[in-house]
Enzyme design. Structure first.
Site, PDB file in Angstrom:
ATOM      1  N   TYR A  33       0.829  -1.201   0.000  1.00 43.60           N
ATOM      2  CA  TYR A  33       0.000   0.000   0.000  1.00 43.60           C
ATOM      3  C   TYR A  33       0.862   1.250   0.000  1.00 43.60           C
ATOM      4  CZ  TYR A  33       0.975   0.873   4.958  1.00 43.60           C
ATOM      5  OH  TYR A  33       1.608   1.159   6.141  1.00 43.60           O
ATOM      6  N   ARG A  52       8.345   4.075  -4.899  1.00 45.41           N
ATOM      7  CA  ARG A  52       8.333   3.100  -3.797  1.00 45.41           C
ATOM      8  C   ARG A  52       7.299   2.007  -4.047  1.00 45.41           C
ATOM      9  NH1 ARG A  52       7.513   5.163   2.310  1.00 45.41           N
ATOM     10  NH2 ARG A  52       5.400   5.491   1.568  1.00 45.41           N
ATOM     11  N   LYS A 148       6.462  -2.039   2.084  1.00 44.89           N
ATOM     12  CA  LYS A 148       5.277  -1.445   2.735  1.00 44.89           C
ATOM     13  C   LYS A 148       4.084  -2.365   2.496  1.00 44.89           C
ATOM     14  CE  LYS A 148       3.193   3.196   3.073  1.00 44.89           C
ATOM     15  NZ  LYS A 148       3.268   3.403   4.531  1.00 44.89           N
ATOM     16  N   GLU A 180      12.242   2.728  14.398  1.00 43.76           N
ATOM     17  CA  GLU A 180      11.320   3.734  13.856  1.00 43.76           C
ATOM     18  C   GLU A 180      10.043   3.646  14.681  1.00 43.76           C
ATOM     19  OE1 GLU A 180       9.898   2.818   9.872  1.00 43.76           O
ATOM     20  OE2 GLU A 180      10.097   0.673  10.243  1.00 43.76           O
ATOM     21  N   LEU A 204      11.086   1.214   7.358  1.00 44.48           N
ATOM     22  CA  LEU A 204      10.448   1.622   6.110  1.00 44.48           C
ATOM     23  C   LEU A 204      11.152   2.898   5.626  1.00 44.48           C
ATOM     24  CD1 LEU A 204       7.874   0.979   4.285  1.00 44.48           C
ATOM     25  CD2 LEU A 204       7.105   3.168   5.185  1.00 44.48           C
TER      26      LEU A 204
END
Ligand SMILES: Cc1ncc(COP(=O)(O)O)c(C=O)c1O
Length: 287
Positions: A33, A52, A148, A180, A204
């Protein structure tokens, strides 16, 4: 105006939009996504998001039968038809619908869905004055979080823990290292140096992160892409986080302990100025 969604080439009322129960995104999290910010009706950083998205499809061997041009047009059309000028667009591509079997189906086309939600970006400018709190949680995710995917259960549980603790975000810690946040990248500032975890397979590669690095370097600020420990974060001068929906927010408490003075710091403020100027340059949006 009823909310509209896009499902495999059709724009329809959100309330009626659906995928088959055997969509592989639902059954296996076999889907990727993207979330993009839309300000003043324009999509921020669209090209990096597309790059991406294509990389993630490639990593998982998912074939999307829609080229970049039509995808861009469809995304813009959905935004326009929903009538919001400040919103986020969510795009999800699964490997398709097929009889449940772990191995890839041979003949299932990918499922593409897009939704649009109104979003108040001005709240992020207000939050610059106060900052936000984070807690820490163990990083329980799989080894390829650079992709992702919709397989976000560990992120969901961490974010819920943050919510229950009255915090904005959970920073995911592996050993001693802060990787993160559950849906944001993590940063600290020490002696004027801006430090964030390097890309690779453990975080990510955030679009907002990348943008911040370029803006900081363009302003002759020192950026270090290296792992940092929780102890370093606790003793940092400043800390902040970044994401598409929170391009930069000062972190003033970690697990209840003040970061630096416990108020947003000057380096974060300078980066916020650069960030929102860049948003204005790309989209014309100002709070
Ligand atoms: C785990 C994680 N890290 C970082 C980010 C920030 O990425 P971006 O700046 O592209 O929104 C996200 C965004 O969803 C995320 O889920």
């Amino acid at each position: 105006m009823p909310q509209l969604a896009y499902v495999n080439g059709r724009i329809q009322p959100l309330a009626q939009a659906s995928l088959h129960v055997e969509d592989r995104g639902t059954q296996f999290g076999d889907a990727i996504y993207e979330v993009c910010a839309v300000l003043n009706g324009r999509i921020l950083d669209w090209q990096p998001h597309l790059v991406r998205l294509r990389r993630n499809l490639g990593e998982l061997g998912i074939t999307l039968g829609v080229a970049d041009g039509p995808l861009t047009l469809q995304a813009r059309r959905l935004i326009e038809r929903n009538g919001h000028t400040e919103c986020i667009i969510y795009m999800q591509i699964s490997r398709g619908t097929a009889k449940r079997d772990h191995a890839f189906p041979s003949d299932a086309p990918a499922n593409l869905v897009m939704t649009v939600r109104r979003f108040d970006f001005a709240q992020r400018i207000k939050q610059l004055a106060t900052g936000i709190a984070v807690i820490t949680q163990p990083d329980n995710r799989w080894g390829r979080v650079d992709i992702k995917t919709t397989g976000l259960l560990a992120n969901v549980l961490a974010k819920q823990a943050a919510k229950e603790a009255g915090a904005f975000e959970a920073w995911l810690v592996s050993g001693e290292t802060v990787r993160e946040g559950s849906s944001t990248n993590a940063w600290i500032v020490k002696d004027g140096r801006i430090i964030t975890h390097p890309t690779g397979t453990a975080i990510l590669p955030g679009i907002a992160r990348d943008s911040l690095i370029r803006l900081a370097q363009g302003a002759q600020l020192m950026v270090e892409e290296r792992p940092f420990t929780l102890a370093e974060a606790m003793h940092a001068d400043e800390a902040f986080l970044s994401s598409t929906t929170a391009p930069i927010l000062p972190v003033v408490r970690i697990d209840g302990q003040a970061v630096g003075s416990g108020t947003p710091g000057p380096v974060t403020a300078r980066l916020a100025e650069l960030t929102w100027n860049e948003v204005a340059r790309q989209t014309g949006w100002r709070a």
